[in-house]
Design a protein around this motif. Structure first.
Motif, PDB file in Angstrom:
ATOM      1  N   ALA A  13      -7.447  61.501  67.136  1.00 44.72           N
ATOM      2  CA  ALA A  13      -7.104  60.149  67.698  1.00 44.72           C
ATOM      3  C   ALA A  13      -5.970  60.117  68.345  1.00 44.72           C
ATOM      4  O   ALA A  13      -4.886  60.629  68.075  1.00 44.72           O
ATOM      5  N   TYR A  17      -6.222  55.056  63.750  1.00 41.55           N
ATOM      6  CA  TYR A  17      -6.950  53.962  62.974  1.00 41.55           C
ATOM      7  C   TYR A  17      -6.082  54.088  61.514  1.00 41.55           C
ATOM      8  O   TYR A  17      -6.081  55.188  60.899  1.00 41.55           O
ATOM      9  N   ARG A  26     -15.117  49.101  55.874  1.00 45.39           N
ATOM     10  CA  ARG A  26     -14.578  49.839  56.686  1.00 45.39           C
ATOM     11  C   ARG A  26     -14.234  49.417  58.293  1.00 45.39           C
ATOM     12  O   ARG A  26     -14.576  49.803  59.371  1.00 45.39           O
ATOM     13  N   ARG A  71     -19.976  59.689  47.251  1.00 44.92           N
ATOM     14  CA  ARG A  71     -19.572  58.867  48.446  1.00 44.92           C
ATOM     15  C   ARG A  71     -20.801  59.183  49.505  1.00 44.92           C
ATOM     16  O   ARG A  71     -21.113  58.053  50.045  1.00 44.92           O
ATOM     17  N   SER A 106     -13.981  64.920  57.649  1.00 44.74           N
ATOM     18  CA  SER A 106     -14.976  63.547  57.299  1.00 44.74           C
ATOM     19  C   SER A 106     -15.581  62.930  58.522  1.00 44.74           C
ATOM     20  O   SER A 106     -16.452  62.668  58.544  1.00 44.74           O
ATOM     21  N   SER A 138     -17.080  57.118  57.004  1.00 46.89           N
ATOM     22  CA  SER A 138     -15.499  57.212  57.300  1.00 46.89           C
ATOM     23  C   SER A 138     -15.388  56.762  58.542  1.00 46.89           C
ATOM     24  O   SER A 138     -16.017  56.885  59.591  1.00 46.89           O
ATOM     25  N   GLY A 139     -14.516  55.758  58.608  1.00 46.43           N
ATOM     26  CA  GLY A 139     -14.098  55.133  59.767  1.00 46.43           C
ATOM     27  C   GLY A 139     -14.076  56.108  61.219  1.00 46.43           C
ATOM     28  O   GLY A 139     -14.671  55.655  62.019  1.00 46.43           O
ATOM     29  N   SER A 140     -13.221  57.021  61.024  1.00 48.69           N
ATOM     30  CA  SER A 140     -12.955  57.972  62.150  1.00 48.69           C
ATOM     31  C   SER A 140     -14.263  58.579  62.471  1.00 48.69           C
ATOM     32  O   SER A 140     -14.545  59.212  63.761  1.00 48.69           O
ATOM     33  N   ARG A 143     -16.285  57.466  65.696  1.00 44.34           N
ATOM     34  CA  ARG A 143     -15.954  57.965  66.923  1.00 44.34           C
ATOM     35  C   ARG A 143     -16.575  59.395  67.421  1.00 44.34           C
ATOM     36  O   ARG A 143     -16.249  59.875  68.510  1.00 44.34           O
ATOM     37  N   SER A 190      -6.964  60.148  53.249  1.00 45.61           N
ATOM     38  CA  SER A 190      -6.867  58.732  53.997  1.00 45.61           C
ATOM     39  C   SER A 190      -7.687  57.460  53.687  1.00 45.61           C
ATOM     40  O   SER A 190      -6.873  56.275  53.591  1.00 45.61           O
ATOM     41  N   THR A 191      -8.445  57.560  52.863  1.00 51.17           N
ATOM     42  CA  THR A 191      -9.147  56.303  52.185  1.00 51.17           C
ATOM     43  C   THR A 191      -8.029  55.459  51.287  1.00 51.17           C
ATOM     44  O   THR A 191      -7.825  54.343  51.293  1.00 51.17           O
ATOM     45  N   HIS A 194      -5.244  54.177  53.715  1.00 52.16           N
ATOM     46  CA  HIS A 194      -5.471  52.960  54.538  1.00 52.16           C
ATOM     47  C   HIS A 194      -5.371  51.749  53.477  1.00 52.16           C
ATOM     48  O   HIS A 194      -4.727  50.676  53.907  1.00 52.16           O
ATOM     49  N   ASP A 280      -1.878  63.471  62.390  1.00 54.36           N
ATOM     50  CA  ASP A 280      -2.967  62.803  61.561  1.00 54.36           C
ATOM     51  C   ASP A 280      -2.211  62.570  60.003  1.00 54.36           C
ATOM     52  O   ASP A 280      -1.114  62.939  59.693  1.00 54.36           O
ATOM     53  N   ALA A 281      -3.079  62.325  59.028  1.00 50.30           N
ATOM     54  CA  ALA A 281      -2.531  62.280  57.554  1.00 50.30           C
ATOM     55  C   ALA A 281      -2.263  63.606  57.069  1.00 50.30           C
ATOM     56  O   ALA A 281      -3.083  63.953  55.953  1.00 50.30           O
TER      57      ALA A 281
HETATM   58  C1  DP6 Z   1      -4.739  59.459  60.189  1.00 52.21           C
HETATM   59  O1  DP6 Z   1     -11.600  58.041  58.877  1.00 52.21           O
HETATM   60  O2  DP6 Z   1     -10.523  59.693  57.371  1.00 52.21           O
HETATM   61  O3  DP6 Z   1      -6.821  60.519  61.019  1.00 52.21           O
HETATM   62  O4  DP6 Z   1     -12.463  55.869  56.782  1.00 52.21           O
HETATM   63  O5  DP6 Z   1     -11.260  56.393  54.474  1.00 52.21           O
HETATM   64  O6  DP6 Z   1     -12.530  58.066  55.684  1.00 52.21           O
HETATM   65  P1  DP6 Z   1     -11.442  56.759  55.904  1.00 52.21           P
HETATM   66  O7  DP6 Z   1     -10.599  57.197  56.630  1.00 52.21           O
HETATM   67  P2  DP6 Z   1     -10.396  58.162  58.131  1.00 52.21           P
HETATM   68  O8  DP6 Z   1      -8.996  57.794  58.378  1.00 52.21           O
HETATM   69  C2  DP6 Z   1      -8.456  58.590  59.616  1.00 52.21           C
HETATM   70  C3  DP6 Z   1      -6.937  58.288  59.631  1.00 52.21           C
HETATM   71  C4  DP6 Z   1      -6.281  59.304  60.833  1.00 52.21           C
HETATM   72  C5  DP6 Z   1      -6.068  58.250  61.957  1.00 52.21           C
HETATM   73  C6  DP6 Z   1      -7.500  58.563  62.983  1.00 52.21           C
HETATM   74  O9  DP6 Z   1      -8.354  59.295  62.992  1.00 52.21           O
HETATM   75  O10 DP6 Z   1      -7.683  57.328  63.785  1.00 52.21           O
END
Ligand code: DP6
Length: 323
Positions: A13, A17, A26, A71, A106, A138-140, A143, A190-191, A194, A280-281
């Motif tokens: 990213a 996010y 999500r 999950r 993820s 998983s949010g990312s 993409r 990440s979960t 967030h 990232d995280a």
């Molecule tokens: C810091 O998509 O891994 O990489 O939805 O809980 O699975 P969940 O989280 P995730 O979060 C990604 C966080 C990040 C920033 C990003 O990739 O946008």
């Protein structure tokens, strides 16, 4: 019995996010922008059968039970009713990149799972539908469904929160040189992270300013304007980490070697080299540059104290079915 295999690339990213308006669905607090990472993929086979008593999961050679399996099983519970069936599934997945390398596995995993599971279940989903589905895992991962450079629009509801491509891989030949400074597993995933984001007094400001950063980043990509791109990508990463550090409890992902890499990258850019970082995280640093500079950047990064390895990835295409 029905089966399908899908492959999806990881993504990095540029506008991050971090934080959800709705953790269950999500639905993110802000939109994000990424590029897929060519060559760094998850490949997942899903087999549904009336004879399976439970869902099962294997990642590489390792059978997964507990929260990891739950999950995936929970995710399959979104797919089964769409297809009007209730068969349990066997899920077999592998990543071709080391886990704990600072590349969100993820994203690739749930994008490949969304495509393999929906296809094995006999569904023929559009790209937007697949992206919405992957988002729930998983949010990312939303993409990693479309190819190239991708925007995940935050949306108002489950229906309109999905990702789409703004430019194909060949639009801009960028390379991500991932400086590995630690392969240890992160303390806070990440979960959980967030969910902590709203506890930072900085998150509201970060979210309020997101439309401006999204716009600048999207324009810099479309115009292949590296200088503007570098400025906004580093700002966005630093803002996310400021939120992480100031949440309750605070999350500190950077290590001394991470800071050394970021400092070096800023110096190289001040000296005229088109290069920038994003994190990232985790402690590993994604160092982004045009393909022409990639060899030189890789050499420089490898020389920095504390860098154990460098993974290289260009811009990747969309998730796809492999047979
Ligand atoms: C810091 O998509 O891994 O990489 O939805 O809980 O699975 P969940 O989280 P995730 O979060 C990604 C966080 C990040 C920033 C990003 O990739 O946008």
């Amino acid at each position: 019995m029905t089966t399908a295999t899908a492959q999806a690339f990881a993504n990095i990213a540029f506008i991050k996010y971090w934080g959800n308006r709705d953790n269950t669905l999500r639905l993110p607090s802000n939109g994000s922008i990424s590029m897929n990472l060519d060559g760094l993929f998850a490949r997942t086979t899903v087999t549904f059968s009336a004879s399976f008593g439970t869902d099962s999961l294997r990642i590489g050679p390792r059978p997964v039970t507990g929260p990891g399996l739950e999950r995936v099983s929970h995710f399959l519970d979104l797919v089964r009713p769409l297809a009007g069936m209730n068969w349990r599934a066997e899920v077999v997945s592998e990543n071709n990149f080391p886990s704990g390398a600072g590349i969100a596995s993820s994203a690739a995993a749930f994008a490949a799972l969304a495509l393999a599971a929906s296809s094995a279940a006999g569904l023929d989903l559009s790209e937007a539908e697949l992206s919405r589905l992957a988002r729930r895992g998983s949010g990312s991962a939303s993409r990693s469904i479309p190819g190239g450079f991708v925007v995940w629009q935050e949306g108002e509801t489950d229906q309109d929160s999905y990702a789409f491509s703004i430019a194909p891989p060949e639009h801009w030949d960028l390379v991500d040189c991932v400086a590995i400074v630690s392969t240890g597993h992160k303390k806070t995933g990440s979960t959980e992270g967030h969910a902590l984001a709203p506890t930072s007094p900085l998150q509201a400001a970060r979210v309020a300013d997101a439309p401006r950063r999204l716009d600048l980043c999207r324009r810099a990509i479309l115009e292949r304007d590296f200088e503007s791109f570098a400025t906004i990508v580093e700002l966005d990463s630093d803002m996310m980490h400021a939120v992480m550090m100031t949440s309750a409890p605070g999350l500190f992902y950077w290590q001394p070697a991470s800071i050394r890499v970021m400092e070096a990258v800023r110096e190289w850019r001040a000296g005229g080299l088109p290069v920038c970082y994003t994190v990232d995280a985790g402690p590993n640093i994604h160092v982004i540059c045009p393909r022409e500079q990639a060899k030189s950047v890789e050499r420089r990064v490898r020389k920095l104290t504390g860098v154990q390895d460098v993974l290289m990835a260009g811009v990747g295409g969309p998730a796809r079915i492999v047979s």
